[in-house]
Design a protein around this motif. Structure first.
Motif, short mmCIF file in Angstrom:
data_model
loop_
_atom_site.label_atom_id
_atom_site.label_comp_id
_atom_site.label_asym_id
_atom_site.label_seq_id
_atom_site.Cartn_x
_atom_site.Cartn_y
_atom_site.Cartn_z
N HIS A 60 22.90 -10.66 -62.41
CA HIS A 60 21.60 -11.57 -62.40
C HIS A 60 21.84 -13.23 -62.48
O HIS A 60 22.21 -13.43 -63.64
CB HIS A 60 20.47 -11.15 -63.41
N TYR A 61 21.51 -13.98 -61.57
CA TYR A 61 21.84 -15.34 -61.55
C TYR A 61 21.55 -15.91 -62.96
O TYR A 61 21.97 -16.91 -63.41
CB TYR A 61 21.47 -16.15 -60.44
N GLU A 62 20.29 -15.67 -63.20
CA GLU A 62 19.43 -16.41 -64.35
C GLU A 62 20.38 -15.84 -65.58
O GLU A 62 20.55 -16.47 -66.64
CB GLU A 62 18.11 -15.92 -64.59
N THR A 63 20.62 -14.47 -65.76
CA THR A 63 21.22 -13.94 -66.72
C THR A 63 22.62 -14.73 -67.13
O THR A 63 23.04 -14.99 -68.18
CB THR A 63 21.61 -12.35 -66.90
N TRP A 89 24.46 -11.28 -56.77
CA TRP A 89 23.56 -9.90 -56.37
C TRP A 89 22.07 -9.83 -56.41
O TRP A 89 21.49 -11.03 -57.49
CB TRP A 89 24.11 -9.12 -57.47
N ALA A 90 21.32 -9.67 -55.72
CA ALA A 90 19.83 -9.52 -55.62
C ALA A 90 19.34 -8.03 -55.91
O ALA A 90 18.69 -7.73 -54.85
CB ALA A 90 19.20 -10.07 -54.19
N ARG A 91 20.00 -7.58 -56.77
CA ARG A 91 19.51 -6.26 -57.28
C ARG A 91 18.30 -6.04 -58.12
O ARG A 91 17.45 -5.02 -58.00
CB ARG A 91 20.61 -5.54 -57.82
N ASP A 92 18.13 -7.08 -59.14
CA ASP A 92 17.21 -7.10 -60.10
C ASP A 92 16.43 -8.17 -60.13
O ASP A 92 15.59 -8.44 -61.24
CB ASP A 92 18.12 -7.03 -61.54
N HIS A 93 16.10 -8.84 -59.16
CA HIS A 93 15.26 -10.02 -58.78
C HIS A 93 14.77 -9.98 -57.56
O HIS A 93 15.56 -9.25 -56.65
CB HIS A 93 15.88 -11.37 -59.41
N ASP A 94 14.04 -11.04 -56.95
CA ASP A 94 13.47 -11.05 -55.57
C ASP A 94 14.09 -12.15 -54.51
O ASP A 94 13.69 -12.19 -53.75
CB ASP A 94 11.77 -11.22 -55.66
N VAL A 95 15.18 -12.77 -55.28
CA VAL A 95 15.70 -13.94 -54.53
C VAL A 95 16.85 -13.31 -53.53
O VAL A 95 18.06 -12.92 -54.11
CB VAL A 95 16.38 -15.03 -55.17
N THR A 96 16.64 -12.99 -52.41
CA THR A 96 17.33 -12.12 -51.82
C THR A 96 18.20 -13.12 -50.58
O THR A 96 19.28 -12.58 -49.90
CB THR A 96 16.53 -11.09 -50.60
N ASN A 97 18.11 -14.30 -50.58
CA ASN A 97 18.77 -15.25 -49.84
C ASN A 97 20.08 -15.74 -50.92
O ASN A 97 19.95 -16.36 -51.68
CB ASN A 97 17.95 -16.44 -49.36
N THR A 98 21.16 -15.01 -50.51
CA THR A 98 22.23 -15.71 -51.19
C THR A 98 22.28 -17.11 -51.24
O THR A 98 22.96 -17.64 -52.41
CB THR A 98 23.65 -14.91 -50.98
N ARG A 99 22.34 -17.63 -50.17
CA ARG A 99 22.47 -19.18 -50.33
C ARG A 99 21.60 -20.16 -51.25
O ARG A 99 21.81 -20.76 -51.64
CB ARG A 99 22.24 -19.83 -48.78
N GLU A 100 20.48 -19.52 -51.52
CA GLU A 100 19.43 -20.13 -52.50
C GLU A 100 20.01 -19.91 -53.87
O GLU A 100 20.01 -20.68 -54.69
CB GLU A 100 18.12 -19.44 -52.39
N ILE A 101 20.59 -18.82 -54.31
CA ILE A 101 21.36 -18.61 -55.51
C ILE A 101 22.56 -19.62 -55.52
O ILE A 101 22.78 -20.15 -56.78
CB ILE A 101 21.71 -17.04 -55.65
N ASN A 102 23.41 -19.54 -54.57
CA ASN A 102 24.57 -20.43 -54.40
C ASN A 102 23.92 -21.95 -54.71
O ASN A 102 24.59 -22.35 -55.53
CB ASN A 102 25.06 -20.30 -53.11
N ALA A 103 22.83 -22.45 -54.36
CA ALA A 103 22.32 -23.76 -54.36
C ALA A 103 22.09 -23.91 -55.70
O ALA A 103 22.05 -25.14 -56.53
CB ALA A 103 21.06 -24.14 -53.48
N PHE A 104 21.55 -23.04 -56.42
CA PHE A 104 21.26 -23.03 -57.84
C PHE A 104 22.45 -23.30 -58.59
O PHE A 104 22.36 -24.11 -59.59
CB PHE A 104 20.71 -21.69 -58.40
N PHE A 105 23.39 -22.58 -58.51
CA PHE A 105 24.67 -22.60 -59.13
C PHE A 105 25.15 -23.91 -58.94
O PHE A 105 25.83 -24.77 -59.95
CB PHE A 105 25.83 -21.37 -58.90
N ASN A 106 25.46 -24.35 -57.73
CA ASN A 106 25.90 -25.45 -57.64
C ASN A 106 25.24 -26.95 -57.95
O ASN A 106 26.21 -27.88 -58.11
CB ASN A 106 26.23 -25.86 -55.77
N LYS A 107 24.25 -26.78 -58.33
CA LYS A 107 23.50 -28.09 -59.13
C LYS A 107 23.62 -28.19 -60.53
O LYS A 107 23.34 -29.07 -61.03
CB LYS A 107 21.98 -28.13 -58.35
N GLN A 108 24.41 -27.14 -61.13
CA GLN A 108 24.41 -27.08 -62.45
C GLN A 108 25.59 -27.90 -62.88
O GLN A 108 26.54 -28.15 -62.21
CB GLN A 108 24.50 -25.38 -63.00
#
Length: 286
Positions: A60-63, A89-108
């Motif tokens: 989970h990207y937030e975890t 992975w989008a197994r335990d949350h609703d963000v299914t667009n992997t590029r959105e999760i990638n953008a979250f990580f890249n800005k940290q």
């Protein structure tokens, strides 16, 4: 983006620590009450001044994000990170667009993508998650279409279910490699520590032929990334994850490291802190 000055005033020996594949949500049964505190204690005991984590902290990207920030807070050292496939992975949350999760990580602040970190006058850390390109699979047994299915008999590679880049694996791999080349060019005049999640060296996948890994090797690494070692001889350390084994290889040019904590199913001692101690690799730079 330009390289980011990072501990620029370093004039002395600096100790780097590296880990990967903590899978804290899979191994939580054996982690005790506060894994972040345990890791911070190990960092202090070993006098580590910067920790590099080569992906797969959780599913989970937030975890994953919260874990990094808490370790930084408790240890009072910088933690640098590239995501692994599980972090997407989008197994335990609703963000299914992997590029959105990638953008979250890249800005940290802990991200290396697009912003290599400069250490002192001589060193830099660059990295990318990387993505598998099927190049280490047995292409004589399986064609590209077979690898794209991510299905081996009754078993499937779970990225098939939980990752959606909206493009092919090879295109994702190529895009990340292009970004990595751009980043490496900005620090090519320094000694470089390279960090990827996927394997980028043939000694860090399973030798073929192999009944299972004729297929599974396709998802362990990116063979096309091997060229970076020729094009950037300044790479002195190459840190990888993903493969769930622990290995260090030194040649005349550089040191290759996997420091995977892995899955508790493969631990002889069922204790997370023990496994972190066994997995953690440290080295000094100046």
């Amino acid at each position: 983006m330009d390289s980011v000055t990072f501990l620029e005033g370093i004039k002395y020996l600096m100790k780097i620590g590296t880990l990967s594949d903590l899978h804290i949500d899979r191994n939580d049964e054996y982690s005790g009450l506060d894994l972040e505190k345990n890791l911070a204690e190990i960092i202090s005991e070993k006098e580590i001044e910067c920790l590099l984590i080569a992906g797969d902290i959780s599913n989970h990207y937030e975890t994953t994000h919260n874990f990094i920030k808490k370790v930084e807070q408790l240890s009072r050292i910088p933690v640098l990170f590239v995501p692994g496939n599980h972090d997407y992975w989008a197994r335990d949350h609703d963000v299914t667009n992997t590029r959105e999760i990638n953008a979250f990580f890249n800005k940290q602040s802990y991200s290396l993508v697009g912003k290599p970190k400069l250490i002192g006058e001589n060193w830099a850390i660059a990295g990318t998650p990387g993505w598998y390109d099927y190049g280490y699979g047995n292409s004589e047994r399986y064609d590209e279409a077979a690898f794209e299915k991510k299905q081996y008999g009754f078993a499937s590679w779970n990225d098939r279910h939980y990752v959606d880049w909206g493009k092919s694996d090879q295109q994702v791999s190529s895009d990340m490699l292009t970004q990595l080349y751009s980043d490496l060019k900005t620090v090519a005049d320094r000694h470089i520590i390279l960090m990827t999640h996927v394997a980028t060296h043939p000694q860090f996948v399973i030798p073929l032929p192999h009944r299972i890994y004729n297929y599974a090797n396709a998802f362990l690494g990116a063979k096309s990334y091997e060229q970076v070692y020729t094009d950037f001889p300044a790479i002195k350390y190459s840190i990888m994850g993903h493969v769930h084994f622990r290995k260090v290889i030194k040649d005349k040019e550089r040191t290759y490291i996997t420091a995977c904590v892995g899955n508790h199913k493969h631990w002889k001692i069922k204790d997370f802190k023990t496994q972190i101690n066994k997995s953690l690799v440290t080295f000094d730079i100046n």
